[in-house]
Design an enzyme around this catalytic site. Structure first.
Site, PDB file in Angstrom:
ATOM      1  N   LYS A 285      -8.105  -6.996 -16.746  1.00 16.20           N
ATOM      2  CA  LYS A 285      -6.783  -6.610 -17.234  1.00 16.20           C
ATOM      3  C   LYS A 285      -6.229  -7.775 -18.065  1.00 16.20           C
ATOM      4  O   LYS A 285      -6.282  -8.917 -17.639  1.00 16.20           O
ATOM      5  CB  LYS A 285      -5.859  -6.307 -16.049  1.00 16.20           C
ATOM      6  CG  LYS A 285      -4.587  -5.573 -16.401  1.00 16.20           C
ATOM      7  CD  LYS A 285      -3.938  -4.958 -15.163  1.00 16.20           C
ATOM      8  CE  LYS A 285      -2.707  -4.141 -15.539  1.00 16.20           C
ATOM      9  NZ  LYS A 285      -2.120  -3.452 -14.361  1.00 16.20           N
ATOM     10  N   GLU A 371       2.224   7.524  -2.229  1.00 11.83           N
ATOM     11  CA  GLU A 371       3.592   7.848  -1.819  1.00 11.83           C
ATOM     12  C   GLU A 371       3.608   8.841  -0.652  1.00 11.83           C
ATOM     13  O   GLU A 371       4.440   8.740   0.256  1.00 11.83           O
ATOM     14  CB  GLU A 371       4.380   8.432  -2.996  1.00 11.83           C
ATOM     15  CG  GLU A 371       4.737   7.414  -4.079  1.00 11.83           C
ATOM     16  CD  GLU A 371       3.615   7.138  -5.052  1.00 11.83           C
ATOM     17  OE1 GLU A 371       2.551   7.794  -4.930  1.00 11.83           O
ATOM     18  OE2 GLU A 371       3.781   6.283  -5.940  1.00 11.83           O
ATOM     19  N   ARG A 399       6.223  12.821  -5.700  1.00  7.05           N
ATOM     20  CA  ARG A 399       4.829  12.995  -5.267  1.00  7.05           C
ATOM     21  C   ARG A 399       4.751  13.285  -3.768  1.00  7.05           C
ATOM     22  O   ARG A 399       3.778  13.826  -3.256  1.00  7.05           O
ATOM     23  CB  ARG A 399       4.040  11.719  -5.614  1.00  7.05           C
ATOM     24  CG  ARG A 399       2.594  11.628  -5.246  1.00  7.05           C
ATOM     25  CD  ARG A 399       1.687  12.593  -5.966  1.00  7.05           C
ATOM     26  NE  ARG A 399       1.599  12.501  -7.406  1.00  7.05           N
ATOM     27  CZ  ARG A 399       0.735  11.725  -8.074  1.00  7.05           C
ATOM     28  NH1 ARG A 399      -0.023  10.868  -7.415  1.00  7.05           N
ATOM     29  NH2 ARG A 399       0.647  11.791  -9.389  1.00  7.05           N
TER      30      ARG A 399
HETATM   31  C1  LIG Z   1       2.366   8.269  -8.603  1.00 10.30           C
HETATM   32  C2  LIG Z   1       2.598   6.933  -9.262  1.00 10.30           C
HETATM   33  N1  LIG Z   1       2.996   5.885  -8.497  1.00 10.30           N
HETATM   34  C3  LIG Z   1       3.229   4.689  -9.064  1.00 10.30           C
HETATM   35  C4  LIG Z   1       3.057   4.509 -10.412  1.00 10.30           C
HETATM   36  C5  LIG Z   1       3.376   3.170 -11.059  1.00 10.30           C
HETATM   37  N2  LIG Z   1       2.180   2.584 -11.647  1.00 10.30           N
HETATM   38  C6  LIG Z   1       1.927   2.647 -12.947  1.00 10.30           C
HETATM   39  S1  LIG Z   1       0.503   1.896 -13.370  1.00 10.30           S
HETATM   40  C7  LIG Z   1       0.223   1.428 -11.759  1.00 10.30           C
HETATM   41  C8  LIG Z   1      -0.990   0.640 -11.383  1.00 10.30           C
HETATM   42  C9  LIG Z   1      -2.216   1.367 -11.834  1.00 10.30           C
HETATM   43  O1  LIG Z   1      -3.351   0.581 -11.502  1.00 10.30           O
HETATM   44  P1  LIG Z   1      -4.740   1.006 -12.135  1.00 10.30           P
HETATM   45  O2  LIG Z   1      -4.930   2.459 -11.983  1.00 10.30           O
HETATM   46  O3  LIG Z   1      -5.746   0.119 -11.536  1.00 10.30           O
HETATM   47  O4  LIG Z   1      -4.570   0.735 -13.690  1.00 10.30           O
HETATM   48  P2  LIG Z   1      -4.535  -0.687 -14.451  1.00 10.30           P
HETATM   49  O5  LIG Z   1      -3.062  -0.955 -14.716  1.00 10.30           O
HETATM   50  O6  LIG Z   1      -5.163  -1.683 -13.567  1.00 10.30           O
HETATM   51  O7  LIG Z   1      -5.295  -0.446 -15.723  1.00 10.30           O
HETATM   52  C10 LIG Z   1       1.231   1.889 -10.935  1.00 10.30           C
HETATM   53  C11 LIG Z   1       1.323   1.646  -9.476  1.00 10.30           C
HETATM   54  C12 LIG Z   1       2.654   5.624 -11.175  1.00 10.30           C
HETATM   55  N3  LIG Z   1       2.500   5.548 -12.523  1.00 10.30           N
HETATM   56  N4  LIG Z   1       2.422   6.811 -10.577  1.00 10.30           N
END
Ligand SMILES: Cc1ncc(C[n+]2csc(CCOP(=O)(O)OP(=O)(O)O)c2C)c(N)n1
Ligand SMILES: CC(=O)[C@@H](O)[C@H](O)COP(=O)(O)O
Ligand SMILES: [Mg+2]
Length: 641
Positions: A285, A371, A399
Site C-alpha cells: 500500500k 459490522e 450493514r
Molecule cells: C462495510 C464497510 N466498512 C468499512 C469501510 C471503511 N473502509 C474503507 S477502505 C477500508 C479498508 C480496506 O482494506 P483493504 O480491503 O485491505 O483495501 P486496501 O485499502 O488495503 O487496498 C475500510 C475499513 C467500508 N468501506 N465498508
C-alpha cells in the site's frame, strides 16, 4: 504547485484497447507513468492514495490481459480505482475527483461502462462478480468476471458467503486477492495471520510451479490427482489453502508489482478450463511514493498535498472534531466505570477509538470489517453485564441492521451505538452519507435515539449512554468540527425523551434535531427580522419524542417546521404521526418537515451539500414563508387556484 508529470507512453493510452496494442515490455513504463499521474492528481484533489498506488501494476495487467469492459472488472470498496479510471477513458477528468459534478471517488455504474458495479462499502465484489459470471453462463455469453478484493475487505462475512457459492460460476469467475497487509489500520484477526503465514511459507510462485499447478487441461480425475500431489508436496500442514477448501483453485502468492509474473499468471487463469480461481497477489500500500510508504496509514486518505514533500494541506485550527470529543468523553466514562468497553469495525482512527485503545487497550476491540459481528458481539457483551459502545459510522451500520433489530432491540439489550458521520459527509458522496440512521433506528422497539446539537451536547449524551442500562441507545453526530462551544467540566445525565427550548417565540416553531440547530437559530433571527416571532427547540431525542413539549409548541404556534440531517421516515415522520394521532393538525396548524433529499450526486463540502439539499437557514425561512402564504382556506383550496 504540483506540475503534471511527463507521461509520453501513458498519453497514448486512453482506453484499455490502446494498452493491449503495446508490447509487454512497454507496460513497465506505462505503469511507472500511471503511478506518477495518480500521485500528481491526488496531490491536487486529495482523496484515497495508498490503495491506488498499490494496484498500479495489477490494474495495468488486468486491463492488458482481460477484454474489459466485456470482461467485467469489479473493484471492492473502489477507493483504489483511480489508476483504473485513468486507463478507462477518464484521465481528463481525474483532477475533478470527489468534487461537485466531478468524478466519483469510487467506481460508479453511471460514470462508465468500465465500472460494471458501484462500490464504496467493502466486501461486495465477489458477490457482484459472481452475479455477472452466472448471468453470462445462463445467457451463453462469453466473458469473465473479475473481483479484486483487499485483505481487509476479505475479513467481512459477505466475502465468504460469496465464495461459498462461487462454484456456480466455474471458470467464469476470477477473484484477485490484493494482499497488502493493511486495512485502513493494520489488519486484525485470524484471517490476517493466515494470509501472513501463506505469504511467508511460500516463495513467490515461479513460472515452473505455476505450470505444474495450473495443469488445467488435464481431465478432471488426473487433474485432481496432480493437485492432491501438489498439495501433499506442499505439506498439508497448510491444509491446502482456505480458499481451495472453499472450492477455488488457489494461485499464489505472486508479486503484485512484477508484471513479468502478473501477466502470465493472469493469462493462464483467464484461459483455465475450470474454476473459479483465486489469485493471491502481494502488494505494498502506498507503493512508489516515499511519503506514503513511510506513513503509518500508507496515505490511505489524504488532503491535497505537495507532491515534492508529501506535506498535506492542514485545515485551519478550529473547534475540536466531534470524533475527538466523543473519544475524550468515552475515556472519561471508562475511567469512572470498568464495564465500559468499545468496539470498532476496522475504523479505529475514524471513530476515535484509537485514542480510547491507547488508554484502555484491554477494553477496545477492533473486529475488522465486520459490522454485523461487531453488533452481535456487543450484544453478547451487554447480556453479560458489560457496557459496550459500538462505534460505527452511520453508513456502515447499515450493514448490520438485522443484528441491531434481532440481536439488540428485540432483546432490549443495553448496547450503546456511537454513530459518527451522521448526516452529509462531503467528498465521499452519497454512498457514505449518514442519511438513514434516524429512519432505521427510531422505528425499532426499545431503541433510544439521540442527536447531539453541538459538542457540549455530545459530552452529555455519551454520559447518558454510559448510564443507560434500560436497553439500546444511540447517539448520532456529524463528520467534522464542533461549533466552538465550551465543553462541560462535568457531564449531565439527560432525562430520556426530554428536549429543550433554546429560543422563545409565539408564531413560528422550529423543531430541530442535531446540528441543524445552528441554522435553525440563524433562521429564527431572519424570521424575527420579518416580524415573525419564532421559537426554536432542540428536541435532542428522535425517540422517544418529548411529546409534552411538541404538543405545546404545535398548539401555540401557527407554523411548525421540523428539521433533521436525515432522510424521510425520520424525525419529521414521527412528529407528523404524533400530531396526526393526537389531532394536532385538525385546527389549521401549518406543519412542515425538512429533511435530506432521497439521494444527491454532488460530492463537496458538507456545508455546501446542506445548502444544495435545501437544509440551511435560507431554506428554513423559505419553508416558513411558503407555509404562511399557503391559502388558509383549508382542504381543497389548492384546487380552486
Ligand atoms: C462495510 C464497510 N466498512 C468499512 C469501510 C471503511 N473502509 C474503507 S477502505 C477500508 C479498508 C480496506 O482494506 P483493504 O480491503 O485491505 O483495501 P486496501 O485499502 O488495503 O487496498 C475500510 C475499513 C467500508 N468501506 N465498508
Ligand atoms: C474508503 C472508505 O470507506 C473510508 O476510507 C472512508 O472514506 C473514510 O471516511 P472518513 O474520511 O469520513 O473517515
Ligand atoms: Mg489491504
Amino acid at each position: 504547485m504540483n506540475d503534471r508529470p511527463s507521461t509520453p507512453l501513458l498519453d497514448q493510452v486512453v482506453w484499455p484497447a490502446d494498452l493491449r496494442k503495446l508490447q509487454p515490455d512497454q507496460l513497465r513504463q506505462v505503469a511507472d507513468e500511471l503511478r506518477q499521474e495518480v500521485i500528481s492528481a491526488v496531490g491536487v484533489t486529495g482523496g484515497h492514495l495508498g490503495s491506488g498506488l498499490g494496484v498500479v501494476e495489477l490494474t495495468t495487467a488486468i486491463h492488458y490481459v482481460f477484454e474489459t469492459p466485456d470482461d467485467k472488472l469489479v473493484w471492492d470498496v473502489g477507493h483504489q480505482c483511480y489508476p483504473h479510471k485513468i486507463l478507462t477513458g477518464r484521465r481528463d477528468g481525474i483532477r475533478t475527483l470527489r468534487q461537485g459534478g466531478g468524478l466519483s471517488g469510487f467506481t460508479k455504474r453511471a460514470e462508465s461502462e468500465f465500472d460494471p458495479f458501484g462500490a464504496a462499502h467493502s466486501s461486495t465484489s465477489i458477490s457482484a462478480a459472481l452475479g455477472f459470471a452466472v448471468a453470462n453462463k445462463m445467457q451463453g455469453k462469453p466473458g469473465k468476471a473479475i473481483a479484486v478484493i483487499g485483505d481487509g475487505s476479505m475479513s467481512a462475512g459477505m466475502a465468504y458467503e460469496a465464495m461459498n457459492n462461487a462454484r456456480e460460476a466455474g471458470n467464469r469467475l476470477i477473484v484477485i486477492l490484493n494482499d497488502n497487509d493493511m486495512s485502513i489500520a493494520p489488519p486484525v484477526g485470524g484471517l490476517s495471520a493466515y494470509l501472513a503465514r501463506l505469504v511467508s511459507s511460500r516463495e513467490f510462485l515461479g513460472l515452473r510451479d505455476l505450470a505444474k499447478r495450473l495443469a488445467r487441461k488435464l481431465p478432471r480425475p488426473l487433474h485432481n490427482a496432480a493437485r492432491k500431489t501438489d498439495e501433499f508436496a506442499r505439506g498439508m500442514a497448510m491444509g491446502g489453502t482456505l480458499f481451495e477448501e472453499l472450492g477455488f483453485y488457489y494461485v499464489g502468492p505472486i508479486d503484485g508489482h512484477n508484471l513479468d509474473q502478473l501477466i502470465p499468471v493472469l493469462e493462464n487463469v483467464r484461459d483455465a478450463a475450470e474454476g473459479p480461481c483465486l489469485v493471491h497477489v502481494v502488494t505494498q500500500k502506498g507503493k512508489g511514493y516515499a511519503p506514503a510508504e513511510a506513513a503509518a496509514d500508507k496515505y490511505h486518505g489524504v488532503q491535497k498535498f505537495d507532491v515534492i514533500t508529501g506535506a498535506q494541506a492542514k485545515a485551519p485550527p478550529g473547534p475540536p472534531s466531534y470524533t475527538g470529543v466523543f473519544a475524550k468523553a468515552l475515556i472519561a466514562e471508562a475511567e469512572r466505570d470498568s464495564t465500559v468497553c468499545a468496539i470498532t469495525a476496522a475504523m479505529p482512527s475514524g471513530t476515535g477509538l484509537d485514542k480510547f485503545a491507547a488508554a484502555f487497550p484491554d477494553r477496545t476491540f477492533d473486529v475488522g470489517i465486520a459490522e454485523q459481528h461487531a453488533v452481535t458481539f456487543a450484544a453478547g457483551l451487554a447480556a453479560q453485564g458489560m457496557r459496550p459502545f459500538c462505534a460505527i459510522y452511520s453508513t456502515f451500520l447499515q450493514r448490520a441492521y438485522d443484528q441491531v433489530v434481532h440481536d439488540v432491540a428485540i432483546q432490549n439489550l443495553p448496547v450503546r451505538f456511537a454513530i459518527d458521520r451522521a448526516g452529509l459527509v462531503g467528498a465521499d458522496g452519497s454512498t457514505h452519507a449518514g442519511s438513514f440512521d434516524i429512519t432505521y433506528l427510531a422505528t425499532l422497539p426499545n431503541m433510544v435515539v439521540m442527536a447531539a446539537a453541538d459538542e457540549a451536547e455530545l459530552v452529555h449524551m455519551v454520559h447518558t449512554c454510559a448510564l443507560h442500562d434500560d436497553g439500546p441507545i444511540a447517539v448520532r453526530y456529524p463528520r467534522g468540527n464542533g461549533v466552538g462551544i465550551a465543553l462541560p467540566e462535568t457531564p449531565e445525565r439527560l432525562e430520556i425523551g426530554k428536549g429543550r427550548i433554546v429560543r422563545e417565540g409565539r408564531q413560528v416553531a422550529i423543531l430541530s434535531l442535531g446540528t441543524r440547530l445552528e441554522e435553525a437559530m440563524k433562521a429564527a433571527e431572519a424570521l424575527e427580522a420579518r416580524g415573525l416571532s419564532t421559537s426554536v427547540a432542540d428536541l435532542r431525542f428522535a425517540k422517544p419524542l418529548d411529546e409534552a413539549m411538541i404538543r405545546k409548541l404545535l398548539t401555540t404556534h401557527e407554523v411548525a417546521v421540523t428539521i433533521e440531517e436525515g432522510a424521510i421516515g425520520g424525525l419529521g415522520a414521527h412528529v407528523l404521526t404524533m400530531a396526526s394521532d393526537q389531532g394536532l393538525i385538525d385546527n389549521g396548524l401549518k406543519l412542515r418537515t425538512m429533511r435530506l433529499p432521497d439521494i444527491f450526486q454532488d460530492q463537496d463540502k458538507p456545508e455546501k451539500q446542506y445548502a444544495d439539499a435545501r437544509l440551511d437557514a435560507e431554506a428554513i425561512v423559505d419553508t416558513v414563508l411558503t407555509a404562511l402564504r399557503h391559502n388558509s382556506a383549508g382542504i381543497g383550496s389548492e384546487v380552486r387556484a
